[in-house]
Design an enzyme around this catalytic site. Structure first.
Site, short mmCIF file in Angstrom:
data_model
loop_
_atom_site.label_atom_id
_atom_site.label_comp_id
_atom_site.label_asym_id
_atom_site.label_seq_id
_atom_site.Cartn_x
_atom_site.Cartn_y
_atom_site.Cartn_z
N ASP A 121 -11.12 13.45 -40.20
CA ASP A 121 -11.83 14.25 -41.20
C ASP A 121 -13.07 14.95 -40.65
OD1 ASP A 121 -9.94 13.38 -43.05
OD2 ASP A 121 -11.12 11.63 -43.55
N LYS A 151 -11.18 19.37 -38.53
CA LYS A 151 -10.24 19.95 -37.55
C LYS A 151 -9.48 21.13 -38.15
CE LYS A 151 -8.25 15.93 -37.31
NZ LYS A 151 -9.20 15.11 -38.07
N GLY A 176 -4.92 15.05 -43.70
CA GLY A 176 -5.26 15.99 -44.77
C GLY A 176 -6.23 16.97 -44.17
N HIS A 177 -5.75 18.16 -43.84
CA HIS A 177 -6.58 19.16 -43.17
C HIS A 177 -6.86 20.29 -44.16
CE1 HIS A 177 -5.04 17.76 -38.95
NE2 HIS A 177 -5.59 16.80 -39.67
N GLN A 219 -5.96 12.89 -37.32
CA GLN A 219 -6.82 11.69 -37.22
C GLN A 219 -7.90 11.93 -36.17
OE1 GLN A 219 -3.05 10.89 -37.24
NE2 GLN A 219 -3.52 11.27 -39.36
#
Ligand code: GDP
Ligand code: IMO
Ligand code: MG
Length: 419
Positions: free
Chosen positions: A13, A16, A40-41, A220
């Site tokens: 988080d 990225k 979750g990007h 990650q």
């Protein structure tokens, strides 16, 4: 430089997605190489926010987006993502490796029930990640090519039988998975996804031979890497830069540079050691100012000051060549900003990150003056510049990008990753 890895330096988080979306504007290909729908990007363009779990974050730039063999694919989530993009008028120019493994409903069940039964919880995202990689390394996982193959039912039956026995007799829960339902649903998924399945490794190789720019998007972060993170409080894949080679199917000599994404402070979701964590109002203030709630699970993220020991560790593990600092705007308004520069471990002062002794590491901080406005008429204000300068000095890495808001263009580029 034609091939660049962008990797998380902390516990995920870091922003990225935003950095990849920004840099993808000047790339031809963007590749996800590990992880799955635990990622979750978030990308924000013109006020519209999009959260991606499987499709690479370059998708909104219209670039070719690739999902490598090292990724585990939850077909439902992938199809939902493709549909969501289509509703926004974006047709994903997507290629998925036939070697990528598939997450099945029993993986979700095993993930949540194993987590439930653990006395020492990991705090997984419950997206079936661990069990999917377990099947893969146990050599009875199912790959994307097998989703559409004639013997899918036979193969999945064996796995479901084993999973159901494990659920009932070993984990001792009542939930069971129904073979017919799985076959029916996954046959539909197969017909929807088959047009995207192909050879990702060859596509990347040809692109690089043609001098095209390829961006590898890590999911990650280094501290969640299965080998080099804070085991067992990690994810199940190689989240550090090495994972790009195995996960995408290219050799290390094909990589030109590795940029680490470093949030201007630190966050962590789930369990495990976190030396600079703040359990006080300052931690709450960082969480509120940074909107630090999980993109996948909505869980509040644990927050703390920047820990440069960890960034130095990430430099070593990933062979970082530069940094992108994100969320610097979130520190605006603090009188003092603290940075962890070393640890006290017993009687010693260390500047490394002993991942197995991290709970005993007490951070030693340097306090810097804060700022009330991030910018002045000359650009970044003096105190924010000093903060960035401190990161460069302490890590020995140049800061190439500074992100100061979620929007794609809220970014200072000091030196392009492509130069
Ligand atoms: P990722 O998993 O590393 O891609 O990061 P996430 O998307 O899970 O979390 C980063 C969050 O911070 C997202 O909500 C982004 O929109 C947001 N974000 C990214 N960069 C910045 C920034 O520089 N400032 C602020 N305020 N928000 C940012
Ligand atoms: P992105 O790509 C932050 C964490 C989970 C848990 C541990 C194991 O958005 O940065 P898993 O479901 O992978 O078995 O959970 O890893 N985790 C993440 N934390 N960002 C992520 O992804 C994460 N993916 C997994 O919270 O602690
Ligand atoms: Mg995220």
């Amino acid at each position: 430089m034609p091939s660049v890895i962008i990797v998380g330096t902390q516990w995920g988080d870091e922003g990225k997605g935003k950095v990849v979306d920004h840099c993808a504007q000047d790339a031809s290909y963007v590749v996800r190489y590990q992880g799955g729908a635990n990622a979750g990007h978030t990308i924000v363009v013109n006020g519209k926010s999009l959260r991606l779990q499987l499709i690479p974050s370059g998708v909104l730039t219209g670039k070719r987006v690739l999902i490598g063999a090292g990724v585990v694919i939850d077909p439902k989530i992938l199809i939902d993502e493709i549909d969501r993009l289509e509703s926004l008028g974006v047709r994903a120019n997507l290629l998925i490796s036939g070697k990528a493994h598939i997450t099945l409903p029993y993986h979700h069940l095993l993930d949540s029930s194993l987590e439930q039964s653990r006395s020492r919880k990991i705090g997984t995202t419950k997206r079936g990640i661990g069990p999917t990689y377990t099947d893969k390394t146990s050599r009875h996982g199912l790959q994307m090519t097998e989703l559409a193959a004639g013997n899918f039912e036979e193969k999945v039956k064996r796995n479901i039988d084993v999973a159901n026995k494990m659920l009932r007799h070993i984990i001792e829960v009542d939930d069971q998975v129904n073979l017919d339902e799985v076959v029916q649903t996954y046959t539909k998924y197969a017909s929807r996804l088959k047009e995207y399945v192909g050879d990702v490794s060859t596509a990347i190789s040809s692109a690089l031979e043609n001098g095209e720019r390829v961006l590898f998007e890590g999911a990650q972060g280094t501290m969640l890497d299965i080998d080099h993170g804070t085991y067992p409080f990690v994810t199940s894949s190689s989240a550090s830069a090495g994972g790009a080679c195995t996960g995408a199917g290219i050799g290390p000599t094909m990589i030109d540079s590795v940029m680490g994404v470093c949030k201007a402070y630190t966050t962590r979701v789930g369990e495990g050691p976190f030396p600079t964590e703040l359990h006080d109002e300052t931690g709450d203030r960082l969480r509120d100012a940074g909107g630090e709630y999980g993109a996948v699970t909505g869980r509040p993220r644990r927050c703390g000051w920047l820990d440069l020991n960890i960034i130095r560790y990430a430099k070593r593990i990933n062979g970082l060549t530069s940094l992108a600092i994100t969320k610097l705007d979130v520190l605006t308004g603090f009188d003092k900003v603290r940075v962890g520069v070393s640890y006290r471990l017993g009687n010693q002062i260390i500047r490394d990150t002993p991942v197995h002794d991290l709970e005993n590491c007490v951070p030693i901080y340097v306090d810097l003056d804060g700022w009330s406005d991030l910018f002045d008429s000359d650009g970044l204000c003096t105190n924010a510049e000093a903060y960035v300068g401190m990161i460069e000095r302490e890590t020995g890495l140049p800061v190439s990008y500074i992100s100061y808001g979620p929007e794609r263009d809220e970014m200072i580029c000091r030196r392009s990753v492509w130069s």
